[in-house]
Design an enzyme around this catalytic site. Structure first.
Site, PDB file in Angstrom:
ATOM      1  N   LYS A 234       0.857  -1.179   0.000  1.00  0.00           N
ATOM      2  CA  LYS A 234       0.000   0.000   0.000  1.00  0.00           C
ATOM      3  C   LYS A 234       0.900   1.238   0.000  1.00  0.00           C
ATOM      4  O   LYS A 234       1.680   1.446   0.928  1.00  0.00           O
ATOM      5  CB  LYS A 234      -0.931   0.011   1.218  1.00  0.00           C
ATOM      6  CG  LYS A 234      -1.957  -1.115   1.178  1.00  0.00           C
ATOM      7  CD  LYS A 234      -2.988  -1.013   2.272  1.00  0.00           C
ATOM      8  CE  LYS A 234      -4.005  -2.142   2.153  1.00  0.00           C
ATOM      9  NZ  LYS A 234      -5.055  -2.068   3.220  1.00  0.00           N
ATOM     10  N   ALA A 339       2.401  -9.177   5.086  1.00  0.00           N
ATOM     11  CA  ALA A 339       2.600 -10.566   4.670  1.00  0.00           C
ATOM     12  C   ALA A 339       1.269 -11.218   4.313  1.00  0.00           C
ATOM     13  O   ALA A 339       0.256 -11.005   4.981  1.00  0.00           O
ATOM     14  CB  ALA A 339       3.293 -11.357   5.781  1.00  0.00           C
ATOM     15  N   PHE A 340       1.287 -12.009   3.248  1.00  0.00           N
ATOM     16  CA  PHE A 340       0.092 -12.742   2.842  1.00  0.00           C
ATOM     17  C   PHE A 340      -0.159 -13.906   3.795  1.00  0.00           C
ATOM     18  O   PHE A 340       0.766 -14.546   4.293  1.00  0.00           O
ATOM     19  CB  PHE A 340       0.266 -13.283   1.426  1.00  0.00           C
ATOM     20  CG  PHE A 340      -0.449 -12.464   0.383  1.00  0.00           C
ATOM     21  CD1 PHE A 340      -1.436 -13.019  -0.405  1.00  0.00           C
ATOM     22  CD2 PHE A 340      -0.128 -11.133   0.199  1.00  0.00           C
ATOM     23  CE1 PHE A 340      -2.099 -12.272  -1.358  1.00  0.00           C
ATOM     24  CE2 PHE A 340      -0.771 -10.376  -0.748  1.00  0.00           C
ATOM     25  CZ  PHE A 340      -1.775 -10.946  -1.538  1.00  0.00           C
ATOM     26  N   ASP A 407     -13.856   1.700   9.696  1.00  0.00           N
ATOM     27  CA  ASP A 407     -14.141   1.009   8.437  1.00  0.00           C
ATOM     28  C   ASP A 407     -14.139  -0.510   8.582  1.00  0.00           C
ATOM     29  O   ASP A 407     -13.800  -1.226   7.645  1.00  0.00           O
ATOM     30  CB  ASP A 407     -13.101   1.430   7.387  1.00  0.00           C
ATOM     31  CG  ASP A 407     -13.486   1.010   5.985  1.00  0.00           C
ATOM     32  OD1 ASP A 407     -14.682   1.028   5.671  1.00  0.00           O
ATOM     33  OD2 ASP A 407     -12.595   0.654   5.199  1.00  0.00           O
TER      34      ASP A 407
END
Length: 538
Positions: A234, A339-340, A407
């Site tokens: 991001k 990290a995924f 959010d």
């Protein structure tokens, strides 16, 4: 008769003009795309291929010392070992509360997220498939490369991170794997870049007239590293000292890369361990994104700004918005890397609407916003009526209140761990937007349900003590990141203020309902030392 011929002539001219326009604007671009598949569509002028200035030697690799308007120079010592004598952070992690054996104990494979051998076979197949596709891609473009095929490495930090996920959290306390993973995401070269799955979905079905926020405000990329690990990138969209304007709705706010980084550190300090490891990095957008991506659409949205900086933006099929681009300086861009988690094929996750979801409209309100007894309804609904799910949602609300995140419309959890599994705190980039404002509505699950885990309460109380003050340990923890300072001082001080608000809310609940009804006793109560006992009457 002459007039009739003239009418026929005008009709033929009109039909010919329409046919020519159709050929030029519709058929001819498709023919061009077929003849030159590597060239982006011509309908968007700003998306045409351009030549980029050659990277300076100084910008060929991320250099924290390079001054730029879009990132904070990392001071000397960002790689230093913190936590020496007098370290509040090390003292916090050495406290008995952070060393209490977790319950229930890890007994066998059923308590780990992944079956080790099955996961390793899956990852080996993924690496082999990537090698085949990459070879075909190079052959199609007549690219000769001496780079050897990727090799699957069992000791890779991302593999060990995945194998270490268990029913208590995404990583064990004091896990050396996390430190190595953060280091690798910060330093390993990228081998591919692509849009995330939700960005691709937007590209496939985008009616931009229905999008409240401008196209491009939401932008993230998936980067793959040389060890085959993946991270969500991001980019920096907002300066650290900027506050979100008070007139902004939560659903049009920027996504802040430093909020993702700070959220990981706060989550670790609270001993939740529900945020994936996240680190800051200076990315060379030319070498580490443009030159490694195979996605033609992503290639097409790169351009050089009037200031000679390399920029790119998110693309919706009907919009071309260079004003919402992110830019390097001229090539380096600051961003966060998260990290995924393991693939859904290996570890299915459930995405559940938050019972306290907001309306996401300009004027509408949800029931919880107008009904103070809304929690009574939630408590009667499965699974909130028979598991720890509600207490986990309240943990999440406390976390979101501390970072100012409005959010949280959904939460995710691993299906393997059932109804009592921990909630994964993903997508925290809309936190830390306004340090001058405390959004009390985020605490609605706590204030309406008046329940809290004793373990959570003990940690919150500990972080109010001078030796473990939350702002101090956060400040120290964030210094570990290459992009420090991550948060400005007002945001750090806001954490202390909001922590006191949480504890006052719990105290009000205890006064109204009694300690036995409010504090959910669990393993932490049986194992916690007397010095850490929850005391709400003082």
């Amino acid at each position: 008769m002459p007039g009739l011929r003239r009418d026929r002539l005008l009709t033929l001219l009109l039909l010919g003009a329409l046919l020519s326009a159709d050929l030029y604007f519709h058929l001819w671009p498709q023919v061009q795309r077929q003849l030159r598949p590597r060239e982006p569509p011509r309908g968007c002028l700003c998306a045409r291929r351009i030549s980029f200035p050659a990277p300076d030697p100084a910008s060929a690799a991320p250099d924290p010392r390079t001054g730029a308007h879009n990132f904070s120079p990392a001071g000397p010592g960002t790689e230093q070992d913190l936590g020496g004598p007098g370290s509040k952070l090390q003292a916090l992690f050495a406290h008995p509360l952070y060393n209490v054996p977790e319950e229930p104990p890890i007994l066998g494979p059923e308590d780990s997220l992944l079956a080790g051998q099955e996961a390793l076979r899956y990852y080996r197949r993924k690496v082999a498939r990537w090698n085949r596709r990459h070879k075909i891609y190079k052959e199609q473009l007549n690219i000769t490369s001496l780079d050897p095929p990727l090799q699957f490495q069992l000791e890779a930090s991302w593999v060990q991170f995945h194998l270490g996920i268990n029913r208590h959290g995404l990583y064990p306390r004091s896990s050396p794997v996390v430190s190595k993973l953060l280091h690798d995401m910060r330093h390993f070269p990228t081998i591919s870049a692509d849009y995330s799955q939700d960005e691709k979905a937007l590209l496939g079905a985008c009616d931009c007239t229905q999008i409240v926020k401008p196209s491009g405000v939401h932008l993230k990329l998936v980067l793959r590293f040389s060890d085959f690990g993946k991270a969500m990138f991001k980019p920096m969209r907002q300066q650290r000292e900027e506050e979100t304007p008070a007139d902004f709705f939560y659903f049009i706010d920027f996504q802040r890369h430093n909020a993702e980084i700070a959220a990981f550190h706060l989550d670790r300090i609270l001993d939740f361990r529900r945020v994936p490891p996240t680190v800051g990095r200076l990315v060379n957008v030319t070498k580490e994104i443009l030159e490694v991506t195979k996605n033609e659409i992503l290639q097409s949205v790169f351009f050089v700004s009037p200031a000679s900086n390399v920029c790119f933006f998110a693309k919706c099929p009907y919009m071309c918005k260079t004003e919402y681009a992110v830019c390097g300086n001229p090539h380096l861009l600051e961003g966060s890397l998260s990290a995924f988690l393991p693939s859904l094929n290996l570890a299915p996750r459930l995405s559940v609407p938050n019972p306290w979801i907001r309306s996401y409209s300009l004027a509408g309100k949800e029931e919880w916003e107008v009904n103070p007894r809304y929690c009574d309804t939630v408590k009667q609904i499965y699974p909130y009526n028979s598991s720890d799910r509600l207490l986990n949602v309240i943990d999440m609300a406390i976390f979101d209140f501390l970072i100012g995140n409005m959010d949280r419309h959904h939460y995710e959890m691993f299906t393997k761990f059932g109804d009592d599994g921990f909630l994964i705190h993903l997508d925290n980039a809309r936190g830390f937007g306004r340090h001058s404002h405390d959004e009390l509505s985020i605490l609605a699950p706590l204030s309406q349900c008046c329940r809290i885990k004793k373990k959570t309460l003990l940690h919150l109380q500990l972080l109010t003590q001078a030796n473990y003050r939350l702002s101090d340990v956060m400040r120290e923890s964030l210094l570990e990141d290459q992009l420090a300072p991550i948060l400005t001082e007002p945001h750090l001080l806001a954490l202390d203020r909001r922590l006191q608000i949480v504890l006052r809310t719990v105290e009000g609940c205890v006064e109204a309902h009694g300690e036995q009804s409010v504090i959910a006793n669990g393993p932490a109560e049986q194992s916690a030392p007397d010095s850490g006992r929850a005391n709400l009457t003082s």
